[in-house]
Write a protein that holds these residues in place. Sequence first.
Motif, mmCIF file in Angstrom:
data_model
loop_
_atom_site.group_PDB
_atom_site.id
_atom_site.type_symbol
_atom_site.label_atom_id
_atom_site.label_comp_id
_atom_site.label_asym_id
_atom_site.label_seq_id
_atom_site.Cartn_x
_atom_site.Cartn_y
_atom_site.Cartn_z
ATOM 1 N N MET A 707 0.830 -1.198 0.000
ATOM 2 C CA MET A 707 0.000 0.000 0.000
ATOM 3 C C MET A 707 0.866 1.252 0.000
ATOM 4 S SD MET A 707 -2.948 -0.975 2.800
ATOM 5 C CE MET A 707 -3.755 0.594 2.619
ATOM 6 N N ALA A 708 1.894 1.248 0.869
ATOM 7 C CA ALA A 708 2.777 2.416 0.973
ATOM 8 C C ALA A 708 3.485 2.683 -0.348
ATOM 9 C CB ALA A 708 3.788 2.199 2.098
ATOM 10 N N LEU A 709 3.937 1.630 -1.012
ATOM 11 C CA LEU A 709 4.651 1.791 -2.277
ATOM 12 C C LEU A 709 3.725 2.278 -3.388
ATOM 13 C CD1 LEU A 709 6.903 -1.406 -2.244
ATOM 14 C CD2 LEU A 709 7.710 0.955 -2.216
ATOM 15 N N GLU A 710 2.541 1.705 -3.463
ATOM 16 C CA GLU A 710 1.653 2.015 -4.583
ATOM 17 C C GLU A 710 0.915 3.331 -4.397
ATOM 18 O OE1 GLU A 710 0.749 -2.401 -6.379
ATOM 19 O OE2 GLU A 710 -0.867 -1.364 -5.341
ATOM 20 N N LEU A 711 0.472 3.603 -3.177
ATOM 21 C CA LEU A 711 -0.268 4.841 -2.943
ATOM 22 C C LEU A 711 0.662 6.019 -2.734
ATOM 23 C CD1 LEU A 711 -3.089 3.417 -0.666
ATOM 24 C CD2 LEU A 711 -3.208 3.954 -3.098
ATOM 25 N N GLY A 712 1.897 5.741 -2.322
ATOM 26 C CA GLY A 712 2.923 6.768 -2.230
ATOM 27 C C GLY A 712 2.496 7.964 -1.416
ATOM 28 N N ASP A 713 2.735 9.156 -1.968
ATOM 29 C CA ASP A 713 2.424 10.392 -1.250
ATOM 30 C C ASP A 713 0.926 10.600 -1.064
ATOM 31 O OD1 ASP A 713 5.088 10.957 -1.033
ATOM 32 O OD2 ASP A 713 5.145 12.300 -2.763
ATOM 33 N N ASP A 714 0.102 9.889 -1.835
ATOM 34 C CA ASP A 714 -1.347 10.053 -1.694
ATOM 35 C C ASP A 714 -1.843 9.550 -0.342
ATOM 36 O OD1 ASP A 714 -1.445 11.113 -4.212
ATOM 37 O OD2 ASP A 714 -1.998 9.232 -5.185
ATOM 38 N N LEU A 715 -1.104 8.608 0.251
ATOM 39 C CA LEU A 715 -1.468 8.097 1.573
ATOM 40 C C LEU A 715 -0.543 8.754 2.591
ATOM 41 C CD1 LEU A 715 -3.181 6.095 3.252
ATOM 42 C CD2 LEU A 715 -1.361 4.405 2.899
ATOM 43 N N ALA A 716 -1.040 9.778 3.249
ATOM 44 C CA ALA A 716 -0.201 10.519 4.193
ATOM 45 C C ALA A 716 0.050 9.719 5.459
ATOM 46 C CB ALA A 716 -0.864 11.848 4.536
ATOM 47 N N GLU A 717 -0.926 8.931 5.878
ATOM 48 C CA GLU A 717 -0.788 8.199 7.142
ATOM 49 C C GLU A 717 -1.758 7.026 7.158
ATOM 50 O OE1 GLU A 717 -1.221 9.013 11.982
ATOM 51 O OE2 GLU A 717 -1.447 10.646 10.546
ATOM 52 N N LEU A 718 -1.316 5.928 7.722
ATOM 53 C CA LEU A 718 -2.172 4.766 7.943
ATOM 54 C C LEU A 718 -1.843 4.192 9.306
ATOM 55 C CD1 LEU A 718 -4.218 2.610 6.842
ATOM 56 C CD2 LEU A 718 -2.216 1.301 6.112
ATOM 57 N N ASP A 719 -2.875 3.910 10.092
ATOM 58 C CA ASP A 719 -2.673 3.347 11.426
ATOM 59 C C ASP A 719 -3.660 2.204 11.614
ATOM 60 O OD1 ASP A 719 -1.931 2.899 14.011
ATOM 61 O OD2 ASP A 719 -3.009 4.609 14.852
ATOM 62 N N VAL A 720 -3.159 0.992 11.575
ATOM 63 C CA VAL A 720 -3.986 -0.193 11.826
ATOM 64 C C VAL A 720 -3.738 -0.595 13.268
ATOM 65 C CG1 VAL A 720 -4.538 -2.549 11.126
ATOM 66 C CG2 VAL A 720 -3.704 -0.900 9.433
ATOM 67 N N ASN A 721 -4.700 -0.250 14.152
ATOM 68 C CA ASN A 721 -4.489 -0.466 15.586
ATOM 69 C C ASN A 721 -5.834 -0.507 16.312
ATOM 70 O OD1 ASN A 721 -3.289 -0.661 18.116
ATOM 71 N ND2 ASN A 721 -3.101 1.567 18.335
ATOM 72 N N PRO A 722 -6.154 -1.646 16.935
ATOM 73 C CA PRO A 722 -5.304 -2.834 17.020
ATOM 74 C C PRO A 722 -5.503 -3.776 15.831
ATOM 75 C CG PRO A 722 -7.216 -3.117 18.421
ATOM 76 C CD PRO A 722 -7.325 -1.740 17.840
ATOM 77 N N LEU A 723 -4.403 -4.438 15.505
ATOM 78 C CA LEU A 723 -4.452 -5.595 14.618
ATOM 79 C C LEU A 723 -4.409 -6.807 15.529
ATOM 80 C CD1 LEU A 723 -4.157 -6.830 11.675
ATOM 81 C CD2 LEU A 723 -1.707 -6.900 12.172
ATOM 82 N N MET A 724 -5.507 -7.534 15.601
ATOM 83 C CA MET A 724 -5.565 -8.689 16.499
ATOM 84 C C MET A 724 -4.958 -9.899 15.797
ATOM 85 S SD MET A 724 -6.499 -9.464 19.588
ATOM 86 C CE MET A 724 -7.922 -8.518 20.144
ATOM 87 N N VAL A 725 -3.833 -10.368 16.330
ATOM 88 C CA VAL A 725 -3.165 -11.539 15.770
ATOM 89 C C VAL A 725 -3.658 -12.749 16.546
ATOM 90 C CG1 VAL A 725 -0.971 -12.559 15.115
ATOM 91 C CG2 VAL A 725 -1.172 -10.081 15.271
ATOM 92 N N LEU A 726 -4.316 -13.661 15.854
ATOM 93 C CA LEU A 726 -4.963 -14.812 16.487
ATOM 94 C C LEU A 726 -3.980 -15.961 16.632
ATOM 95 C CD1 LEU A 726 -8.294 -14.593 14.461
ATOM 96 C CD2 LEU A 726 -7.698 -13.463 16.624
ATOM 97 N N GLY A 727 -4.481 -17.077 17.151
ATOM 98 C CA GLY A 727 -3.636 -18.246 17.354
ATOM 99 C C GLY A 727 -3.050 -18.756 16.055
#
Length: 742
Positions: A707-727
Amino acid sequence: MLGSTHGTLTTHFRARVVACGEEPHAAVHSMTAVAAEGDLDVSGRPLHATVPDLDRFFRPESVAVIGASDTEGRPRTGITRQLVAWAERVGARLHPVHPTRESVFGRPCSPSVADLPEQVDLAVLLGGDPLPVIEELGQAKVKFAVAFASGFAETGEEGAAAQARLAAAVERSGLRLLGPNTNLNAFEAFRDDLDGPAIALITQSGHQGRPVYTLQELGVRLSHWAPTGNEADLETADFISYFSQRPEVGAIACYVEGLKDGRSFLLAADRAARAGVPVVAVKVGRTETGARTAASHTGKLTGADQVVDAAMRQFGVIRVDGLDELQDTAALLARARKPQADGVVVYSISGGTGAHFSDLATGAGLKLPTLSEEKQRELHEWIPGYLNVANPVDNGGHPVGDWRGRKIIDAILADPDVGVLICPITGPFPPMSDRLAQDLVDAAETTDKLVCVVWGSPVGTEDAYRTTLLGSSRVATFRTFGNCITAVKAYLDHHRFAASYRSPFDEAPRTPSPSFRKAQALMRPGHQLSEHAAKQLLRAYGIRVPREQLVTSAAAAVRAAGLVGFPVVMKASGARLAHKTELGLVKVGLTSASQVRDAYRELTDIARYEDIELDGVLVCQMIERGVEMMVGVTHDALFGPTVTVGLGGVLVEVLHDAAVRVPPFGEDQARAMLGELRGRALLEGVRGGPPVDVDALVEVVLRVQRMALELGDDLAELDVNPLMVLGRGQGAVALDALAVCR
């Protein structure tokens, strides 16, 4: 310090295009390659470093000195004299240029650049504003110029504007410029009586390179010195790219105050890594004070230090803190042969010395293997049985005074698990230390393994040190425990890194994925997306989110809860809504229709009271079991998009336990990020809990990187929180997300 050895070591993109009818000197004369179609990544940035052809800078056939003088007492006279001597050493014809002189130091003087008797490779501008001269140099087809003048970006906004004008003039002229605010270091005398791989030196502050330059007095060869100054044109990255291709260069030592362009630096570091040439760097700006001072000195961005640190590690650049470490680490990496094993043995004439050094070495991450029972029995043939020889090896002192000393050293070096032998000699005691030093030197001549000595005497005039150890071409001699450990760890780490290095630029995406087209439709330039829209963005890139529905009435919320499945979570959703929990806009564990209706009314009432515009209320699947992580994208002033992973939920703000990387990077780096976390044990299972799905977490990190590479400057910030990591085997689910479009 190592003497010579017979071993060897295996931006923004500015393409200079030749215009129709334009002379080659005005375009690509200083490049060995220009990015062609397919050499750009998905965001249009270069995937390979361009390498300036600096041969004619360091070894010109002809040199012009603009403003030359031979009037005694004038500063320019001393500089001219040094340039005359340098030109004679490198075999260049030197032409003084001065409007009122007929000759300088007996050499005919030209009144202007236009009157030079031949086309010159290099012009050195001794004073005044270089800007008016640049156009003349371009018309005269000069390849390189050096500007000593100060008063540019290091002085503030007005100086930065002047430097921008200078850089633009240089770009138009087609020549390449070193400086401004540089010095004479490029024209120093280098000893030509030293053998073996050399250190190439790059410094932005000339005086900071002096300790490395003086290594020649200890028998360490230097080949080049590039004092880059303000880097209006030529920059640190250009010289790293060039030096990494030079056959005589065994290591590159850098003193960096600020990087001109993060991407250019990474491409240069990648080229050095491909060539197996180690880069050792002091990068100032770890603290706010250091960063501010560095910026005022060179007028460049210093970048967030955590990002700089991570970027250097990604591409194998060895970052050290002090100039003494730069000396010792660069010298060792330039000259030591490839390690045969990664085991380190500490050998001393004192049990206390061995224990002290071993503690420090182990704490730094060096591997000190326990010698086999068979090897210990062999060593006890010459060492009294009551002394420890498991590692560290304590000889008790007396065996080093006779034939037994050499037997012990040879036996240790013969162990296949041993790649490095380190002997700390804390102080000179001639009956023992002199013979021990000679035995170590003699043994080093017969092995491909690294032998290091720490000579602890503060005096440094002892014959065993000055003659025996420093006179050796095979023993690495240090003055402190810390520098020895730093250098040896860097040596082992570098060769481990080089053996498995695969350039991430080779695997970087060249064309947009189908996910990119879906994501583009969801972007809202200049706006923050609602949680629901941000999750759609994640879903476009194959990142799992909970079952959820966006509703605008209490009745719809009840229906949605039935479809999603109880228990549910309800959250207010709005484009400018970031911290919902603090405002009471999240309700968890709802198990009935009545609770859902009440929650809807309460959430909308709070939003109305707080004057928050909502696009609805999310009714979400509730996921309870797992480890909360966060994955995000931010933009660094130097390197552009960066990807961060760390502990999630409130822990990210409390513990600041996160690791960062600069795209592109591969799965190995994504896993290395997790290994850097202080809380990584949570992923492995604690207090009887099962391990979580680390593979799924790594996959999310890599998808966010895409996402960061393809959207580049168009994506100023992304915050995935929380990302629940399961078993293990159950995946990872993004429970919340924030996205800001530029």
